[in-house]
Design a protein around this motif. Structure first.
Motif, PDB file in Angstrom:
ATOM      1  N   TYR A   1       0.874  -1.402  -0.112  1.00 26.80           N
ATOM      2  CA  TYR A   1       0.132   0.039   0.105  1.00 26.80           C
ATOM      3  C   TYR A   1       1.016   1.305  -0.051  1.00 26.80           C
ATOM      4  O   TYR A   1       0.353   2.258   0.584  1.00 26.80           O
TER       5      TYR A   1
ATOM      6  N   LEU B   1      -3.308 -12.267  -6.237  1.00 25.92           N
ATOM      7  CA  LEU B   1      -4.603 -11.958  -6.613  1.00 25.92           C
ATOM      8  C   LEU B   1      -5.295 -11.833  -7.918  1.00 25.92           C
ATOM      9  O   LEU B   1      -6.472 -12.098  -8.142  1.00 25.92           O
TER      10      LEU B   1
ATOM     11  N   MET C   1     -10.687 -18.047  -6.575  1.00 24.63           N
ATOM     12  CA  MET C   1     -11.589 -16.888  -6.175  1.00 24.63           C
ATOM     13  C   MET C   1     -13.113 -17.216  -6.818  1.00 24.63           C
ATOM     14  O   MET C   1     -13.254 -17.492  -7.738  1.00 24.63           O
TER      15      MET C   1
ATOM     16  N   ARG D   1     -16.133  -8.442 -10.013  1.00 24.22           N
ATOM     17  CA  ARG D   1     -14.991  -7.918 -10.352  1.00 24.22           C
ATOM     18  C   ARG D   1     -14.334  -9.231 -10.889  1.00 24.22           C
ATOM     19  O   ARG D   1     -14.180  -9.546 -12.149  1.00 24.22           O
TER      20      ARG D   1
ATOM     21  N   ASN E   1     -12.086  -8.859   3.993  1.00 21.10           N
ATOM     22  CA  ASN E   1     -10.735  -7.768   3.966  1.00 21.10           C
ATOM     23  C   ASN E   1     -10.948  -7.168   5.261  1.00 21.10           C
ATOM     24  O   ASN E   1     -11.513  -7.680   6.345  1.00 21.10           O
ATOM     25  N   SER E   2     -10.353  -6.019   5.387  1.00 23.50           N
ATOM     26  CA  SER E   2     -10.042  -5.334   6.852  1.00 23.50           C
ATOM     27  C   SER E   2     -11.498  -5.157   7.265  1.00 23.50           C
ATOM     28  O   SER E   2     -11.803  -5.639   8.473  1.00 23.50           O
TER      29      SER E   2
ATOM     30  N   ARG F   1      -8.178 -11.341   5.123  1.00 21.27           N
ATOM     31  CA  ARG F   1      -6.966 -10.752   4.438  1.00 21.27           C
ATOM     32  C   ARG F   1      -7.058  -9.339   4.662  1.00 21.27           C
ATOM     33  O   ARG F   1      -7.225  -8.569   3.584  1.00 21.27           O
TER      34      ARG F   1
ATOM     35  N   GLY G   1      -5.974  -5.552   4.754  1.00 16.17           N
ATOM     36  CA  GLY G   1      -4.878  -4.548   3.969  1.00 16.17           C
ATOM     37  C   GLY G   1      -4.906  -3.133   4.675  1.00 16.17           C
ATOM     38  O   GLY G   1      -3.983  -2.952   5.666  1.00 16.17           O
ATOM     39  N   ILE G   2      -5.837  -2.344   4.226  1.00 18.51           N
ATOM     40  CA  ILE G   2      -5.833  -1.013   4.901  1.00 18.51           C
ATOM     41  C   ILE G   2      -5.693  -0.518   6.279  1.00 18.51           C
ATOM     42  O   ILE G   2      -4.869   0.191   6.598  1.00 18.51           O
TER      43      ILE G   2
ATOM     44  N   TYR H   1      -7.788   4.508   1.274  1.00 16.98           N
ATOM     45  CA  TYR H   1      -6.712   4.077   0.254  1.00 16.98           C
ATOM     46  C   TYR H   1      -5.929   4.759  -0.643  1.00 16.98           C
ATOM     47  O   TYR H   1      -4.821   4.728  -0.958  1.00 16.98           O
TER      48      TYR H   1
HETATM   49  C1  LIG Z   1      -7.014  -5.543  -1.630  1.00 15.08           C
HETATM   50  C2  LIG Z   1      -7.733  -6.638  -1.107  1.00 15.08           C
HETATM   51  C3  LIG Z   1      -7.875  -6.893   0.175  1.00 15.08           C
HETATM   52  C4  LIG Z   1      -7.608  -6.119   1.189  1.00 15.08           C
HETATM   53  O1  LIG Z   1      -8.460  -5.053   1.430  1.00 15.08           O
HETATM   54  P1  LIG Z   1      -8.631  -4.085   2.481  1.00 15.08           P
HETATM   55  O2  LIG Z   1      -9.822  -3.430   2.315  1.00 15.08           O
HETATM   56  O3  LIG Z   1      -7.436  -3.157   2.149  1.00 15.08           O
HETATM   57  O4  LIG Z   1      -8.457  -4.511   3.863  1.00 15.08           O
HETATM   58  C5  LIG Z   1      -8.324  -8.216   0.453  1.00 15.08           C
HETATM   59  N1  LIG Z   1      -8.756  -9.197  -0.428  1.00 15.08           N
HETATM   60  C6  LIG Z   1      -8.699  -8.922  -1.860  1.00 15.08           C
HETATM   61  C7  LIG Z   1      -9.165  -9.851  -2.901  1.00 15.08           C
HETATM   62  C8  LIG Z   1      -7.959  -7.561  -2.194  1.00 15.08           C
HETATM   63  O5  LIG Z   1      -7.965  -7.410  -3.480  1.00 15.08           O
END
Ligand SMILES: *Cc1c(COP(=O)(O)O)cnc(C)c1O
Length: 353
Positions: free
Chosen positions: A47, A90, A129, A136, A194-195, A210, A212-213, A338
């Protein structure tokens, strides 16, 4: 004359990066993930924070699953990944990616039936996935019947939430689609959140999450305001102090006009450093005494003017730091959390403390 390569040129923009905040954020997200284990999304060079440095720190903290966008990013970090850690790509695997992907320790996240067929003959590990409604990347649930999962060595079956930062019906709908998909395809592990999804509760956690942010200080939901700490602190030096008279104009298109006599400082940072024009007349800097120093007028490419009425002692070469708590900076600038974190430019000296 040639420049002297041995003389160091000091940077006048830098990112102070807080190692303890990064690892504490991961630990808190791991705890919030309940019985699931938290991984780390480190795509886009962690990031923008620095993928290698993030991997080193989070791996020491116990993180074992890393997510990058593409094979270039996988290659960057490969040498830093422990033998018991996993890396998922990914964006999947194209025909052109295959030579590198076959030889890589990273595994593709297969996003289509075509990718399944392409990868099947390698016999190598992969993730899958599922499209649970974001439309997407991913395989549609009805299409799962078109391949035999037994021909693949599947580690994680995953899907991705589109609106986990909001309390909307789509979250439950995606959860239901994902649960349906898991009746038709199985791997060693499952993953949905995700977060923001981590805050939606146990039903959304599965085996691994998973984030990220939020690792990097993002607070997409109120549940994160306590456990998540700021990691990235942009700092810059003062190039010049000026004394404005009432009526003086500042910067391009004179978007600030002084309503009184007061001192200002010109900073060595601008929109080329990712401090975009949305901060014009709304951003804030702090001196080392945490005095508030508002941005005046337009942010330029390499320069910003700030009001130093609150800290008139400031001089050339003093350092000030941008207000970069992500939810606040997002409200000030109109940029997403982001964009704020991934858009920081390449001129910063990065130092981890
Ligand atoms: C970017 C991403 C994440 C992380 O998402 P955040 O909102 O940043 O926590 C998790 N999974 C996939 C598939 C992503 O593309």
């Amino acid at each position: 004359m040639m420049s002297d390569e041995t003389i160091k040129i000091p940077a006048n923009v830098r990112l102070r990066l807080d190692s303890n905040a990064l690892t504490a954020n991961w630990r808190n997200l791991d705890v919030m993930s309940g019985s699931a284990s938290a991984g780390a999304a480190i795509k886009a060079n962690g990031y923008g924070v620095g993928a290698i440095e993030v991997v080193e720190r989070l791996q020491s903290a116990g993180c074992r699953d890393f997510y990058v966008a593409n094979w270039q990013e996988a290659k960057e970090i490969e040498a830093y990944i422990d033998s018991d850690s996993s890396v998922s790509v990914l964006n999947g695997v194209s025909i052109a990616d295959m030579p590198f992907a076959r030889a890589s320790r990273a595994k593709p996240v297969l996003n289509s039936i075509e990718q399944v067929l392409r990868w099947q003959e390698t016999g190598l590990p992969c993730d899958v996935m599922i499209n649970s409604g974001m439309n997407r990347l991913g395989i549609d649930v009805p299409h799962l019947a078109q391949f035999d999962g037994n021909l693949l060595d599947i580690d994680i079956v995953m899907s991705h939430l589109a609106s986990a930062d909001e309390d909307v019906q789509q979250n439950a709908d995606q959860l239901e689609q994902f649960v349906e998909a898991l009746k038709h395809v199985s791997g060693k592990r499952t993953s949905l959140s995700n977060s923001a999804g981590i805050a939606l509760g146990d039903a959304y956690h599965f085996d691994c999450t998973r984030p990220g942010i939020s690792l990097y200080g993002g607070k997409q939901r109120p549940e994160f305001s306590e456990p998540i700490k700021q990691v990235v602190f942009p700092e810059t030096q003062i190039l010049q102090i000026r004394q404005l008279k009432a009526g003086d104009k500042v910067g391009y298109n004179a978007k600030y006009v002084a309503d009184r006599d007061h001192p200002i400082a010109i900073l060595a940072m601008g929109y080329a450093d990712g401090y975009l024009r949305g901060f014009s007349n709304t951003g804030l800097f702090f001196d080392d005494g945490q005095k508030e120093l508002p941005v005046l007028g337009r942010v330029s490419m390499d320069l910003i003017a700030i009001d130093i009425t609150a800290a008139p002692h400031l001089e050339e070469s003093a350092w000030v730091s941008a207000q970069y708590d992500l939810p606040i900076a997002s409200r000030q600038s109109g940029l997403s959390q982001y964009e704020l974190i991934t858009g920081l430019g390449s001129r910063y000296a990065r130092h981890w403390v």
